[in-house]
Scaffold this active site. Structure first.
Site, PDB file in Angstrom:
ATOM      1  N   GLU A 103     -47.048  44.132 -61.860  1.00 48.13           N
ATOM      2  CA  GLU A 103     -47.506  42.985 -61.632  1.00 48.13           C
ATOM      3  C   GLU A 103     -47.568  42.494 -63.184  1.00 48.13           C
ATOM      4  O   GLU A 103     -47.793  42.798 -63.960  1.00 48.13           O
ATOM      5  CB  GLU A 103     -48.977  42.899 -61.354  1.00 48.13           C
ATOM      6  CG  GLU A 103     -49.258  42.892 -59.765  1.00 48.13           C
ATOM      7  CD  GLU A 103     -48.968  41.248 -59.431  1.00 48.13           C
ATOM      8  OE1 GLU A 103     -48.208  40.414 -60.206  1.00 48.13           O
ATOM      9  OE2 GLU A 103     -49.510  40.582 -58.541  1.00 48.13           O
ATOM     10  N   ASP A 104     -47.373  41.029 -63.083  1.00 47.17           N
ATOM     11  CA  ASP A 104     -47.381  40.345 -64.252  1.00 47.17           C
ATOM     12  C   ASP A 104     -48.920  40.213 -64.815  1.00 47.17           C
ATOM     13  O   ASP A 104     -49.135  40.257 -65.970  1.00 47.17           O
ATOM     14  CB  ASP A 104     -46.728  38.725 -64.169  1.00 47.17           C
ATOM     15  CG  ASP A 104     -47.323  37.981 -62.983  1.00 47.17           C
ATOM     16  OD1 ASP A 104     -48.270  38.705 -62.132  1.00 47.17           O
ATOM     17  OD2 ASP A 104     -47.197  36.778 -62.826  1.00 47.17           O
ATOM     18  N   ASP A 124     -55.894  39.008 -61.770  1.00 42.82           N
ATOM     19  CA  ASP A 124     -56.847  37.975 -62.023  1.00 42.82           C
ATOM     20  C   ASP A 124     -58.018  38.267 -61.294  1.00 42.82           C
ATOM     21  O   ASP A 124     -59.012  39.100 -61.452  1.00 42.82           O
ATOM     22  CB  ASP A 124     -56.171  36.610 -61.942  1.00 42.82           C
ATOM     23  CG  ASP A 124     -57.188  35.548 -62.204  1.00 42.82           C
ATOM     24  OD1 ASP A 124     -58.087  35.695 -62.716  1.00 42.82           O
ATOM     25  OD2 ASP A 124     -56.884  34.410 -61.590  1.00 42.82           O
ATOM     26  N   PHE A 133     -56.141  30.240 -68.686  1.00 45.70           N
ATOM     27  CA  PHE A 133     -54.760  30.252 -67.721  1.00 45.70           C
ATOM     28  C   PHE A 133     -53.665  30.099 -69.159  1.00 45.70           C
ATOM     29  O   PHE A 133     -53.551  29.409 -70.051  1.00 45.70           O
ATOM     30  CB  PHE A 133     -54.609  28.616 -67.164  1.00 45.70           C
ATOM     31  CG  PHE A 133     -53.391  28.565 -66.382  1.00 45.70           C
ATOM     32  CD1 PHE A 133     -53.359  29.188 -65.060  1.00 45.70           C
ATOM     33  CD2 PHE A 133     -52.431  27.960 -66.762  1.00 45.70           C
ATOM     34  CE1 PHE A 133     -52.129  29.347 -64.292  1.00 45.70           C
ATOM     35  CE2 PHE A 133     -51.132  27.831 -65.935  1.00 45.70           C
ATOM     36  CZ  PHE A 133     -50.984  28.306 -64.938  1.00 45.70           C
ATOM     37  N   ARG A 185     -41.650  29.919 -66.779  1.00 48.36           N
ATOM     38  CA  ARG A 185     -41.287  31.529 -66.922  1.00 48.36           C
ATOM     39  C   ARG A 185     -40.174  31.857 -67.889  1.00 48.36           C
ATOM     40  O   ARG A 185     -40.235  33.257 -68.353  1.00 48.36           O
ATOM     41  CB  ARG A 185     -40.636  31.825 -65.418  1.00 48.36           C
ATOM     42  CG  ARG A 185     -41.378  31.422 -64.314  1.00 48.36           C
ATOM     43  CD  ARG A 185     -41.148  32.083 -62.956  1.00 48.36           C
ATOM     44  NE  ARG A 185     -41.859  31.701 -61.808  1.00 48.36           N
ATOM     45  CZ  ARG A 185     -42.765  32.163 -61.208  1.00 48.36           C
ATOM     46  NH1 ARG A 185     -43.278  32.868 -62.187  1.00 48.36           N
ATOM     47  NH2 ARG A 185     -43.408  31.620 -60.051  1.00 48.36           N
TER      48      ARG A 185
HETATM   49  P1  IMP Z   1     -55.029  37.412 -58.338  1.00 45.41           P
HETATM   50  O1  IMP Z   1     -54.443  37.701 -56.898  1.00 45.41           O
HETATM   51  O2  IMP Z   1     -56.200  36.439 -58.413  1.00 45.41           O
HETATM   52  O3  IMP Z   1     -55.356  38.514 -59.129  1.00 45.41           O
HETATM   53  O4  IMP Z   1     -53.713  36.904 -58.974  1.00 45.41           O
HETATM   54  C1  IMP Z   1     -52.455  37.357 -59.391  1.00 45.41           C
HETATM   55  C2  IMP Z   1     -51.577  36.346 -59.314  1.00 45.41           C
HETATM   56  O5  IMP Z   1     -51.962  35.070 -59.656  1.00 45.41           O
HETATM   57  C3  IMP Z   1     -50.554  36.787 -60.336  1.00 45.41           C
HETATM   58  O6  IMP Z   1     -49.540  37.736 -59.985  1.00 45.41           O
HETATM   59  C4  IMP Z   1     -50.146  35.271 -60.925  1.00 45.41           C
HETATM   60  O7  IMP Z   1     -48.837  35.208 -60.204  1.00 45.41           O
HETATM   61  C5  IMP Z   1     -50.997  34.532 -60.695  1.00 45.41           C
HETATM   62  N1  IMP Z   1     -51.756  34.195 -61.835  1.00 45.41           N
HETATM   63  C6  IMP Z   1     -52.958  34.687 -62.196  1.00 45.41           C
HETATM   64  N2  IMP Z   1     -53.537  34.266 -63.387  1.00 45.41           N
HETATM   65  C7  IMP Z   1     -52.401  33.272 -63.979  1.00 45.41           C
HETATM   66  C8  IMP Z   1     -52.206  32.753 -65.185  1.00 45.41           C
HETATM   67  O8  IMP Z   1     -53.362  32.933 -66.094  1.00 45.41           O
HETATM   68  N3  IMP Z   1     -50.939  31.989 -65.210  1.00 45.41           N
HETATM   69  C9  IMP Z   1     -50.056  31.975 -64.182  1.00 45.41           C
HETATM   70  N4  IMP Z   1     -50.191  32.832 -63.158  1.00 45.41           N
HETATM   71  C10 IMP Z   1     -51.391  33.400 -62.886  1.00 45.41           C
HETATM   72 MG    MG Z   2     -47.455  37.068 -59.493  1.00 44.67          MG
END
Ligand code: IMP
Ligand code: MG
Length: 182
Positions: free
Chosen positions: A104-105, A108, A157, A170
């Site tokens: 994963e990138d 969050d 963010f 990106r």
């Molecule tokens: P989660 O499901 O809330 O854990 O979020 C995961 C996904 O949300 C990541 O794989 C990203 O694609 C996107 N994401 C979360 N935080 C950021 C951020 O700060 N910038 C850009 N994309 C984010």
């Molecule tokens: Mg993602």
């Protein structure tokens, strides 16, 4: 400090490329330690689109035979999570009976990881581990352990190195944070 403008927002340099590479070196070394000498063929699961840069860099550093599978999940809109995770593209290959490393990138809220774990269990993966470039511990609400975390960051963010703001940013080599003062 370099600034970039994406649509209505300004971002400033946060993590330079060199530091990202060092973090990936350390993470790859840990994975190599854990998987060295394995007799199975583990799968790296690239979670598109955000993870494409990280997956490419990480995979070049792995010293055991592995396969690459992709899927696409979406949940973010603008600078926040919608709370709903959609699988926009299924797994590109069969992973039944295989050990999977989710790449994963960023983790969050953890909603995406929960969904991925469900998808992998549904496809009968033998095991799944989580490897993420970035982790926002203050935002994480789940109790799934994250096996490999390259860098922890505050709840801001960010964009760059695969991460986007409404699909822009990106391509940036460094990671940038939203500049609230701009
Ligand atoms: P989660 O499901 O809330 O854990 O979020 C995961 C996904 O949300 C990541 O794989 C990203 O694609 C996107 N994401 C979360 N935080 C950021 C951020 O700060 N910038 C850009 N994309 C984010
Ligand atoms: Mg993602």
């Amino acid at each position: 400090m370099e600034r970039v403008r994406l649509y209505d927002k300004t971002f400033k340099t946060f993590i330079p490329h060199e530091r990202i590479m060092e973090a990936i070196d350390r993470t790859a070394a840990k994975i190599n330690e854990d998987f060295r000498g394995c007799t199975d063929i583990p799968v790296l699961l690239c979670v598109l689109n955000g993870s494409i840069m990280f997956t490419a860099e990480l995979m070049q550093r792995l010293e055991f035979n592995c396969e690459l599978v992709s899927t696409k999940l979406t949940s973010y809109q603008g600078t926040g999570s919608t709370g709903k995770v959609k699988q926009a593209m299924g797994l590109t290959a069969d992973i039944a009976g295989k050990r999977v490393i989710i790449v994963e990138d960023i983790v969050d809220t953890g909603n995406t990881i929960v969904e991925l774990k469900k998808i992998l269990a549904g496809h009968e993966a033998a095991e799944s581990k989580v490897c993420t470039l970035l982790f926002k511990p203050d935002s994480y609400t789940k109790d799934i352990p994250l096996d490999y975390v390259a860098m922890e960051i505050p709840n801001d963010f960010i964009v760059g190195f695969g991460l986007d703001y409404n699909e822009l940013g990106r391509n940036l080599k460094d990671i940038y944070v939203l500049d609230e003062e701009a």
